[in-house]
Design an enzyme around this catalytic site. Sequence first.
Site, PDB file in Angstrom:
ATOM      1  N   THR A 219      -3.834   6.574 -21.681  1.00  0.00           N
ATOM      2  CA  THR A 219      -3.734   5.222 -21.148  1.00  0.00           C
ATOM      3  C   THR A 219      -2.328   4.730 -21.462  1.00  0.00           C
ATOM      4  O   THR A 219      -1.616   5.312 -22.277  1.00  0.00           O
ATOM      5  CB  THR A 219      -4.742   4.262 -21.810  1.00  0.00           C
ATOM      6  OG1 THR A 219      -4.519   4.278 -23.216  1.00  0.00           O
ATOM      7  CG2 THR A 219      -6.183   4.681 -21.517  1.00  0.00           C
TER       8      THR A 219
ATOM      9  N   GLU B  25      -0.375   4.911  -0.479  1.00  0.00           N
ATOM     10  CA  GLU B  25      -1.091   6.187  -0.659  1.00  0.00           C
ATOM     11  C   GLU B  25      -0.123   7.355  -0.502  1.00  0.00           C
ATOM     12  O   GLU B  25       0.713   7.366   0.400  1.00  0.00           O
ATOM     13  CB  GLU B  25      -2.232   6.302   0.358  1.00  0.00           C
ATOM     14  CG  GLU B  25      -3.423   5.459  -0.030  1.00  0.00           C
ATOM     15  CD  GLU B  25      -4.598   5.607   0.927  1.00  0.00           C
ATOM     16  OE1 GLU B  25      -4.452   6.260   1.978  1.00  0.00           O
ATOM     17  OE2 GLU B  25      -5.662   5.043   0.616  1.00  0.00           O
TER      18      GLU B  25
ATOM     19  N   ARG C  18      -2.316  -2.285 -18.342  1.00  0.00           N
ATOM     20  CA  ARG C  18      -3.520  -1.448 -18.272  1.00  0.00           C
ATOM     21  C   ARG C  18      -3.337  -0.414 -17.179  1.00  0.00           C
ATOM     22  O   ARG C  18      -3.162  -0.749 -16.008  1.00  0.00           O
ATOM     23  CB  ARG C  18      -4.756  -2.303 -17.968  1.00  0.00           C
ATOM     24  CG  ARG C  18      -4.955  -3.474 -18.899  1.00  0.00           C
ATOM     25  CD  ARG C  18      -6.367  -3.993 -18.863  1.00  0.00           C
ATOM     26  NE  ARG C  18      -7.209  -3.131 -19.655  1.00  0.00           N
ATOM     27  CZ  ARG C  18      -7.307  -3.193 -20.990  1.00  0.00           C
ATOM     28  NH1 ARG C  18      -6.627  -4.089 -21.667  1.00  0.00           N
ATOM     29  NH2 ARG C  18      -8.095  -2.366 -21.631  1.00  0.00           N
TER      30      ARG C  18
ATOM     31  N   LYS D 292      -2.461   0.959 -24.817  1.00  0.00           N
ATOM     32  CA  LYS D 292      -2.857   0.891 -26.233  1.00  0.00           C
ATOM     33  C   LYS D 292      -1.581   0.903 -27.083  1.00  0.00           C
ATOM     34  O   LYS D 292      -0.775  -0.006 -26.920  1.00  0.00           O
ATOM     35  CB  LYS D 292      -3.859   2.001 -26.529  1.00  0.00           C
ATOM     36  CG  LYS D 292      -5.131   1.846 -25.661  1.00  0.00           C
ATOM     37  CD  LYS D 292      -6.183   2.906 -25.882  1.00  0.00           C
ATOM     38  CE  LYS D 292      -7.349   2.699 -24.916  1.00  0.00           C
ATOM     39  NZ  LYS D 292      -8.357   3.774 -25.010  1.00  0.00           N
TER      40      LYS D 292
ATOM     41  N   ASP E 188      -6.182  14.149 -24.972  1.00  0.00           N
ATOM     42  CA  ASP E 188      -6.346  12.755 -24.548  1.00  0.00           C
ATOM     43  C   ASP E 188      -5.781  11.880 -25.662  1.00  0.00           C
ATOM     44  O   ASP E 188      -6.438  11.620 -26.670  1.00  0.00           O
ATOM     45  CB  ASP E 188      -7.821  12.458 -24.299  1.00  0.00           C
ATOM     46  CG  ASP E 188      -8.049  11.029 -23.802  1.00  0.00           C
ATOM     47  OD1 ASP E 188      -7.087  10.231 -23.842  1.00  0.00           O
ATOM     48  OD2 ASP E 188      -9.179  10.722 -23.384  1.00  0.00           O
TER      49      ASP E 188
ATOM     50  N   TYR F  80       0.842  -1.205   0.000  1.00  0.00           N
ATOM     51  CA  TYR F  80       0.000   0.000   0.000  1.00  0.00           C
ATOM     52  C   TYR F  80       0.869   1.244   0.000  1.00  0.00           C
ATOM     53  O   TYR F  80       1.802   1.337   0.783  1.00  0.00           O
ATOM     54  CB  TYR F  80      -0.907   0.021   1.251  1.00  0.00           C
ATOM     55  CG  TYR F  80      -2.363   0.065   0.844  1.00  0.00           C
ATOM     56  CD1 TYR F  80      -2.874   1.213   0.245  1.00  0.00           C
ATOM     57  CD2 TYR F  80      -3.189  -1.036   0.983  1.00  0.00           C
ATOM     58  CE1 TYR F  80      -4.193   1.245  -0.195  1.00  0.00           C
ATOM     59  CE2 TYR F  80      -4.491  -1.013   0.556  1.00  0.00           C
ATOM     60  CZ  TYR F  80      -4.990   0.142  -0.047  1.00  0.00           C
ATOM     61  OH  TYR F  80      -6.280   0.163  -0.480  1.00  0.00           O
TER      62      TYR F  80
END
Length: 421
Positions: free
Chosen positions: A228, A58, A237, A231, A202, A56
């Site tokens: 992203t 954060e 991903r 692609k 984008d 974790y």
Amino acid sequence: MTAHRQPALFATDPELAALVSAEETLQAETLRLIPSENYVSAAVLEASGTVLQNKYSEGYPGRRYYEGQQNIDRVEALAVERAKGLFGVDHANVQPYSGSPANLAVYLAFAKPGDTVMGMALPMGGHLTHGWGVSATGSWFRGVQYGVSADTGLIDYDAVRALALAERPKIIFCGGTALPRTIDFEAFASIAEEAGSVLVADVAHIAGLIAGGAHPSPAGHVDVISTTTHKTLRGPRGAMLMCREEHAKAIDKAVFPGLQGGPHNQTTAGIAVALHEAAQPSFVSYAHAVVANAKALAAALLERGFDLVSGGTDNHLILIDLTGKDVPGKVAAKALDRAGIVVNYNTVPFDPRKPFDPSGIRIGTPSLTSRGLTVAHMPVVADWISRAVDAAAKADEPALAAIRSEVADLMTAFPAPGLPL
Ligand SMILES: *Cc1c(COP(=O)(O)O)cnc(C)c1O
């Protein structure tokens, strides 16, 4: 039973393992033409499946809410430095879980609910998250939408300027999911400046082409670049937001704690590896080969009587308009799937049919180029598409099955990482 590629998974959960195996075989034997998909390298696949999963984190490197970040901080810092170097930007945030949450973070950073935002309409080639009605971005914000010209299939920049000046949106999005032509970031920048809007490029679809120098870069022209990583960039991903220094704090705050909790560190590692790969000379060749293959495929489809939106392509993507073919997009897409050619049905601009049953199919060359197909293969691919669409019109299942076995013969000779030989 052949040796299993995931032995522990097979031992623990054979039911799930069988599904993974089936997917490996499907990917190995079919021709994937979905322009938003790709095959990651073996190194990216390995990085994405590591014990970084267990942590974790954060916060951001050096400013975490959990201890034990000695290695994680360096992983994330490496990904950030590589993104900045590759795209030539001041600041990069590599934590967004995917492209849609990355875009939502942009809204959170620069707009309030009810504000006017502007993007390309979904049926014209935009993305849901650019203010389209069914998306949170279109219901929490007032989305105004531009499109392409009916006669050329190209963005009409004068119409975009007129709409922007009339509406004065807080945010303007450029980029999309079904745009076969080069985006003029400078034209958008001058429009956004006149309208007083934050401009977001984008580039989810074309990030790999930009990294490889096969599409102009928005860096230096826009306020924020959203992308992203899975692609054309050929990573795991995930997503990234990149911006000028002046927007760095707003973007970081919006991603965490504004929208997300702990970052997916195994994905961050995979992104770092993909960015390293995309900085190599071989990736420049890859990006240019993707475009060369798309242009060759478009030419071969035109020769076979297909109608292409905008008449062709400048990038990795081709939008086939089947209105003249008496086979609608969905019927064609399903027939192609039975023929081992995986595409998606798609609206075409000014589509006379409904979005769930539209007139087009969308194809692209990032995946087949990753598997090593070249321009010499594109007439063969166009032939298969043409034969499958004809077979769909006649409901000729044996013809589709014949294509499927030809496709499998070729594709198994062009393996991808993680797939059975
Ligand atoms: C794919 C895509 C997205 C969304 O990415 P997800 O990872 O599917 O959420 C956003 N914008 C554009 C232009 C895209 O092509």
